[in-house]
Design an enzyme around this catalytic site. Sequence first.
Site, PDB file in Angstrom:
ATOM      1  N   ALA A  15       0.807  -1.200  -0.098  1.00  0.00           N
ATOM      2  CA  ALA A  15       0.057  -0.108  -0.114  1.00  0.00           C
ATOM      3  C   ALA A  15       0.840   1.181   0.080  1.00  0.00           C
ATOM      4  O   ALA A  15       0.339   2.377   0.149  1.00  0.00           O
ATOM      5  CB  ALA A  15      -1.081   0.032   1.186  1.00  0.00           C
ATOM      6  N   ASN A  88      -2.674  -6.873  -2.804  1.00  0.00           N
ATOM      7  CA  ASN A  88      -2.192  -6.150  -3.986  1.00  0.00           C
ATOM      8  C   ASN A  88      -0.546  -6.320  -4.072  1.00  0.00           C
ATOM      9  O   ASN A  88      -0.240  -5.994  -5.330  1.00  0.00           O
ATOM     10  CB  ASN A  88      -2.711  -4.953  -3.735  1.00  0.00           C
ATOM     11  N   TYR A 154       6.171 -13.374 -14.394  1.00  0.00           N
ATOM     12  CA  TYR A 154       5.149 -12.641 -13.925  1.00  0.00           C
ATOM     13  C   TYR A 154       3.786 -13.125 -14.466  1.00  0.00           C
ATOM     14  O   TYR A 154       2.594 -13.144 -13.623  1.00  0.00           O
ATOM     15  CB  TYR A 154       5.366 -11.077 -14.280  1.00  0.00           C
ATOM     16  N   ALA A 156       2.754 -15.916 -15.417  1.00  0.00           N
ATOM     17  CA  ALA A 156       2.474 -17.353 -14.493  1.00  0.00           C
ATOM     18  C   ALA A 156       1.775 -16.975 -13.214  1.00  0.00           C
ATOM     19  O   ALA A 156       0.794 -17.333 -12.774  1.00  0.00           O
ATOM     20  CB  ALA A 156       3.464 -18.223 -14.843  1.00  0.00           C
ATOM     21  N   LYS A 158       0.346 -14.048 -12.297  1.00  0.00           N
ATOM     22  CA  LYS A 158      -0.788 -13.368 -12.250  1.00  0.00           C
ATOM     23  C   LYS A 158      -2.092 -14.571 -12.596  1.00  0.00           C
ATOM     24  O   LYS A 158      -3.226 -14.134 -12.160  1.00  0.00           O
ATOM     25  CB  LYS A 158      -0.890 -11.981 -13.291  1.00  0.00           C
TER      26      LYS A 158
HETATM   27  P1  NAP Z   1       4.643  -0.857  -7.308  1.00  0.00           P
HETATM   28  O1  NAP Z   1       4.604   0.597  -7.523  1.00  0.00           O
HETATM   29  O2  NAP Z   1       6.030  -1.229  -7.338  1.00  0.00           O
HETATM   30  O3  NAP Z   1       4.378  -1.054  -5.475  1.00  0.00           O
HETATM   31  C1  NAP Z   1       4.539  -1.986  -5.183  1.00  0.00           C
HETATM   32  C2  NAP Z   1       4.146  -2.109  -3.672  1.00  0.00           C
HETATM   33  O4  NAP Z   1       4.081  -3.611  -3.054  1.00  0.00           O
HETATM   34  C3  NAP Z   1       4.993  -1.440  -2.778  1.00  0.00           C
HETATM   35  O5  NAP Z   1       4.191  -0.820  -1.680  1.00  0.00           O
HETATM   36  C4  NAP Z   1       5.971  -2.541  -2.073  1.00  0.00           C
HETATM   37  O6  NAP Z   1       6.407  -1.915  -0.886  1.00  0.00           O
HETATM   38  C5  NAP Z   1       4.951  -3.550  -2.027  1.00  0.00           C
HETATM   39  N1  NAP Z   1       5.797  -4.893  -1.852  1.00  0.00           N
HETATM   40  C6  NAP Z   1       6.558  -5.522  -2.676  1.00  0.00           C
HETATM   41  N2  NAP Z   1       7.147  -6.870  -2.241  1.00  0.00           N
HETATM   42  C7  NAP Z   1       6.488  -6.880  -1.108  1.00  0.00           C
HETATM   43  C8  NAP Z   1       6.519  -7.867  -0.354  1.00  0.00           C
HETATM   44  N3  NAP Z   1       7.220  -9.150  -0.410  1.00  0.00           N
HETATM   45  N4  NAP Z   1       5.962  -7.907   1.042  1.00  0.00           N
HETATM   46  C9  NAP Z   1       5.037  -6.756   1.367  1.00  0.00           C
HETATM   47  N5  NAP Z   1       5.005  -5.656   0.149  1.00  0.00           N
HETATM   48  C10 NAP Z   1       5.588  -5.916  -0.671  1.00  0.00           C
HETATM   49  O7  NAP Z   1       3.751  -1.721  -7.932  1.00  0.00           O
HETATM   50  P2  NAP Z   1       2.534  -1.459  -8.782  1.00  0.00           P
HETATM   51  O8  NAP Z   1       2.689  -1.032 -10.002  1.00  0.00           O
HETATM   52  O9  NAP Z   1       1.505  -0.698  -8.001  1.00  0.00           O
HETATM   53  O10 NAP Z   1       1.743  -2.910  -8.884  1.00  0.00           O
HETATM   54  C11 NAP Z   1       0.759  -3.359  -7.566  1.00  0.00           C
HETATM   55  C12 NAP Z   1       0.173  -4.739  -8.039  1.00  0.00           C
HETATM   56  O11 NAP Z   1      -0.573  -4.166  -9.395  1.00  0.00           O
HETATM   57  C13 NAP Z   1       1.164  -5.706  -8.275  1.00  0.00           C
HETATM   58  O12 NAP Z   1       0.685  -6.956  -7.972  1.00  0.00           O
HETATM   59  C14 NAP Z   1       1.160  -5.857  -9.768  1.00  0.00           C
HETATM   60  O13 NAP Z   1       1.390  -7.038 -10.267  1.00  0.00           O
HETATM   61  C15 NAP Z   1      -0.247  -5.389 -10.214  1.00  0.00           C
HETATM   62  N6  NAP Z   1      -0.336  -4.470 -11.502  1.00  0.00           N
HETATM   63  C16 NAP Z   1       0.296  -3.503 -11.898  1.00  0.00           C
HETATM   64  C17 NAP Z   1       0.032  -3.014 -13.305  1.00  0.00           C
HETATM   65  C18 NAP Z   1       0.773  -1.553 -13.536  1.00  0.00           C
HETATM   66  O14 NAP Z   1       0.812  -1.198 -14.653  1.00  0.00           O
HETATM   67  N7  NAP Z   1       1.401  -0.965 -12.613  1.00  0.00           N
HETATM   68  C19 NAP Z   1      -0.669  -3.614 -13.897  1.00  0.00           C
HETATM   69  C20 NAP Z   1      -1.058  -4.975 -13.820  1.00  0.00           C
HETATM   70  C21 NAP Z   1      -1.248  -5.323 -12.459  1.00  0.00           C
HETATM   71  P3  NAP Z   1       7.873  -2.153  -0.031  1.00  0.00           P
HETATM   72  O15 NAP Z   1       8.916  -2.530  -1.476  1.00  0.00           O
HETATM   73  O16 NAP Z   1       8.005  -1.103   0.707  1.00  0.00           O
HETATM   74  O17 NAP Z   1       7.399  -3.790   0.355  1.00  0.00           O
END
Ligand code: NAP
Length: 254
Positions: A15, A88, A154, A156, A158
């Site tokens: 978050a 998430n 990735y 796989a 999702k």
């Molecule tokens: P992001 O900006 O990189 O943020 C990822 C978040 O997850 C950060 O708060 C990070 O905080 C946390 N995190 C990562 N590994 C963690 C762990 N092992 N334990 C706890 N927290 C963890 O990513 P985003 O783009 O918002 O993506 C969020 C979700 O949306 C993901 O599941 C991604 O697959 C999905 N998604 C994103 C997109 C896109 O276009 N951005 C598209 C499709 C799906 P810390 O590093 O501090 O832990």
Amino acid sequence: MFKPLEGKTAIVTGATKGIGRGIAMRLGEAGLNVLVVSRTQADAQAVAGDIGLNASAFVADVTNADDCAGMAEAAVNRYGGIDILCANAGIFPSARLGEMTAADFDHVLRTNLTSTFLSVSAVLPAMKSRKSGRIVITSSITGPITGFAGWSHYGASKAGQLGFMRSAAMELAPWNITVNAVMPGNIRTEGLDGLGADYFAAMEASIPLKRLGDVSDIANAVLFFASAEAGYITGQTLIVDGGQVLPETLTAMG
Ligand code: NAP
């Protein structure tokens, strides 16, 4: 007019940035208590501060079962229960086949898919005790519908989240716990920052609505799944991608 969710409690993993931050902010605005979860205390505290008094930070690595149990315990202790879990947190490192190691593959599966199982398992005692709960998973179009070179692990993970979701939805229905997933297209987040201007230009050109998504586009879909009005929907997905999966070819864009 949707029934207010004020006073309910949500856990949002990942978050502190991007989509998760957007979800946490939106749920906070709607008056929910929000447990802001990530591995980084300062970031989690900053987001909780941005939301206000109805939010607090919790540090957990969602790949760790004990951390997930601690996260659920914190929500129950601080707010009296758990109404909504937004699973998430996720990562999307790029690696081509031939270069990708088994450790790379396992790391992505563990962070994106096993974490979903661990987070869901952790909140079940609290949700089952109240015979009520909403679980919203952040999947993706990449994997379940589309492919992208460099992201086979990735994709796989999702697609795996959706397989998990469908059986979980059936198992948890007797407790009135719904399990659904949002499937974002390309959403402008910190996680995409390193991909460069060419990536963003190519993406915008391939999206019928001609823009990348905003985190609020995903947060609104999550809020819908969390609403009382979505109570009869379980095991389903909602694609939020500006129409990105629609064109058969570039010429189909018109
Ligand atoms: P992001 O900006 O990189 O943020 C990822 C978040 O997850 C950060 O708060 C990070 O905080 C946390 N995190 C990562 N590994 C963690 C762990 N092992 N334990 C706890 N927290 C963890 O990513 P985003 O783009 O918002 O993506 C969020 C979700 O949306 C993901 O599941 C991604 O697959 C999905 N998604 C994103 C997109 C896109 O276009 N951005 C598209 C499709 C799906 P810390 O590093 O501090 O832990």
